[in-house]
Enzyme design. Structure first.
Site, short mmCIF file in Angstrom:
data_model
loop_
_atom_site.label_atom_id
_atom_site.label_comp_id
_atom_site.label_asym_id
_atom_site.label_seq_id
_atom_site.Cartn_x
_atom_site.Cartn_y
_atom_site.Cartn_z
CD GLU A 91 -2.70 1.03 2.61
OE1 GLU A 91 -2.98 -0.08 3.10
OE2 GLU A 91 -3.03 2.11 3.14
CG ASP A 137 -2.30 9.44 7.82
OD1 ASP A 137 -2.83 8.31 7.93
OD2 ASP A 137 -2.03 9.96 6.73
#
Lengths: 256, 402
Positions: free
Chosen positions: A47, A58
């Protein structure tokens, strides 16, 4: 040709290891060396994060890697340049993960076509709403044989999990806990959620992400699903390591 | 009460999917979906509830000090040859319009059973207003603020702490409002069940832009009534407001959006000049994009990375504008101007000298454009004086001594 993600899950049902890395990190031209090492040392899936200035979901480690990659000069255009011809060397499925704004600005159709052209198999856009995907972009993804992968979390209702599963292609990304990436949460609390996912008998394979950092957490995740995704722990290792190939070998060696 | 007014027929208000024209929506990661979904489904029900309205109105009246005066600025009017009224949001408790929204949202949070409040702040006005209502309601309060803003708005940081809030420095990116908002959203992702995010401006995912605009719409509701009493007509010729995210402008425009004869003027922060590379003039410099889960006009690079805006005023230092405003810009319903730092400073000193009012640096941007608007002597002009300038004294003193 069948999508490489679908091929992978047709051949391998258990213990699938997906490793996240940020494109252009640690150095701008490390993208392909990192991917090559990941394939070499046993990652089943890669990924690749497209760095974004304002990554809402994040945690600090992945955000910092993105900030560094942007400073290195990474961009969507640059990434596609780097990926041109990468299929000569890399055969594992590759997914691009990123926030919607850069893709929107690039042009969604142009982006998906470019993914198909260079050999990217799937895309994760965590902030693309399901309804907008269905109304505007689903056909584009399907016509180009690029899988769009949706996320579910412990707070997602059963009904919505089923909807997301029916739209997701390749696999369903099960966020282990409601959190940003890299948070240390006790996996044992997630058991009820993982069992719920199992009982829903979803049409897609399921990979668990967020909070997977070592062999113990990877094995725990794999007990319930088809595999797991490691991001933060790998980015940390990559940031601290000297030689990419050594770092990747040691990291994957400690998991599998 | 007018906050729950039916706007479904209007082309300038939100549609049933949460969009203003092509702007708006809720581009949230799945981790935030339940929180945002809950708000989308419940906010109008709460706002329509007579018990909510009663409590909201009572607090606005007895705690905030509303209605805020609509002051006829005689000397300013003489100078600019128009009838200029100032909507005195600076006289509210905590010193700015921000308290209208935080009172409404804390009452909503209570009804949703939330225990903990988070907020972002730029100039500190929204942070202070949030810390204030949390103290009032006995709720835990965490305010995210860019490290740069913590430094330039020190008095407000002390006020928040004194009110019992925890102030957390946002150290990523430009370390200003945009980054504080990112951190607040991250906190919300990590605390999905017990926490309500009191967003301070008319931006963010649906329903925030509409919810904040409705809670701030008390401003235009009062202007209409007060102007009717003072001039015999509730409709001014111009309503002028500064705009960062756009909450005071949304409130000042709200009940005039469908009154096409009322000219709406939004003033952005031009910084050191729109094309100087140090500006926050989003409509001039922005393109359509997604910031903080809303599709709107946004300052960004060719690659879709959000750029770091600049303004002397921390409250306008935001690379986007709320989706309602993007729509007002695109449809031409509102006029968008920009004022430079220097123009805003000059306007602030002018208001001090002519009217004895020290405005917030943000509000000074709105005042700075009075000189550029083509007034007739009979024109009735309302300027939203969104806040008072105490927090900006250091900046004012620094420039006064230059």
């Amino acid at each position: 040709m069948q999508n490489r993600i679908d091929q992978l899950f047709a051949a391998k049902q258990h213990g699938v290891l997906n490793i996240y890395c940020t494109a252009g990190y640690p150095e701008l031209n490390d993208t392909l060396p990192v991917m090559t090492a990941l394939q070499q040392h046993g990652a089943d899936l890669i990924e690749l994060g497209m760095p974004f200035s304002d990554p809402l979901a994040d945690g600090p480690v992945i955000q910092d890697s993105g900030t560094r990659a942007l400073k290195n000069g990474m961009s969507v255009h640059k990434l596609f340049e780097q990926l041109a011809g990468f299929r000569d060397r890399i055969h594992v499925p590759v997914i691009l993960m990123g926030y919607f704004n850069p893709v929107l600005l690039y042009g969604v159709e142009a982006f998906v076509k470019k993914c198909a052209e260079v050999g990217v198999d799937g895309v994760i856009l965590p902030d693309l709403p399901m309804a907008e995907y269905v109304a505007e972009y689903k056909t584009i993804f399907e016509e180009n044989n690029v899988n769009l992968i949706f996320l579910v979390t412990p707070e997602t209702s059963d009904e919505r999990i089923r909807q997301l599963d029916s739209l997701s292609k390749g696999f369903l990304y099960a966020v282990s806990s409601s959190s940003t990436t890299g948070k240390d949460k006790d996996m044992s609390h997630q058991q009820a959620y993982f069992e719920r996912l199992q009982q829903l008998k979803l049409q897609n394979p399921v990979l668990i992400g967020f909070g997977i950092k070592d062999k113990a957490t990877f094995d725990a995740a794999c007990r319930y699903t088809n595999g797991a995704i490691i991001g933060t722990a790998f980015i940390k290792a990559l940031g601290e390591g000297k030689d990419i190939d050594d770092t990747v070998r040691n990291f994957i060696g400690s998991i599998k | 009460m007018d906050i729950a007014i039916d706007t479904s027929k209007s082309r300038y208000h939100i549609d049933k999917n949460g969009y203003y024209g092509r702007f708006g929506g809720a581009y949230v990661p799945e981790m935030l979906f339940p929180n945002v979904d809950e708000l989308q489904h419940k906010y109008m029900e709460v706002l329509r509830d007579p018990a909510f309205q009663q409590e909201f109105e009572a607090l606005l009246r007895d705690y905030v000090g509303r209605p805020s005066p609509l002051y006829f600025a005689k000397r300013l009017s003489e100078k600019y040859q128009a009838k200029i009224f100032l909507k005195r949001e600076d006289l509210n408790h905590t010193g700015a319009h921000k308290i209208n929204n935080t009172i409404g949202q804390i009452l909503l949070a209570k009804r949703l059973g939330k225990k903990r409040i988070i907020a972002e702040t730029g100039a500190g006005q929204h942070g202070v207003a949030t810390a204030t209502v949390c103290a009032l309601m006995g709720m835990e309060c965490v305010v995210y603020m860019g490290s740069v803003d913590i430094e330039r708005q020190a008095p407000n940081v002390s006020r928040m702490k004194m009110l019992g809030a925890t102030v957390v420095a946002a150290t990523s990116g430009s370390q200003t409002l945009k980054d504080a908002t990112n951190e607040a959203i991250r906190d919300w992702i990590n605390n999905p069940v017990d926490t309500h995010y009191i967003l301070g401006t008319a931006a963010g995912p649906h329903p925030y832009p509409d919810m904040v605009a409705r809670l701030q719409s008390v401003i235009s509701e009062e202007i209409r009534k007060q102007l009717q009493e003072k001039t015999g007509s509730g409709l001014p010729d111009y309503v002028v407001a500064c705009i960062g995210g756009g909450s005071n402008a949304a409130g000042a425009f709200f009940h005039y959006l469908d009154e096409e004869e009322v000219k709406l003027v939004a003033v952005e922060a031009g910084g050191k000049g729109v094309h100087s590379g140090h500006s926050a003039a989003t409509t001039q410099l922005g393109k359509i994009g997604i910031i903080h889960a809303s599709k709107t006009l946004l300052m960004q690079t060719e690659d879709g990375q959000i750029t770091e805006p600049y303004s002397i005023s921390a409250g306008l230092d935001y690379p986007g504008i709320g989706p309602m405003h993007a729509h007002l810009y695109e449809t031409g319903r509102a006029m968008f101007l920009d004022a430079t730092d220097d123009e805003a400073l000059a306007a602030a000193y002018e208001l001090c000298k002519l009217e004895g009012i020290i405005p917030a640096m943000e509000s000074a941007h709105a005042l700075a454009k009075l000189k550029d608007l083509p007034f007739n002597p009979d024109d009735v002009v309302v300027v939203c004086l969104s806040g008072r300038g105490d927090k900006d004294l250091n900046t004012y003193i620094r420039h006064m001594n230059k």
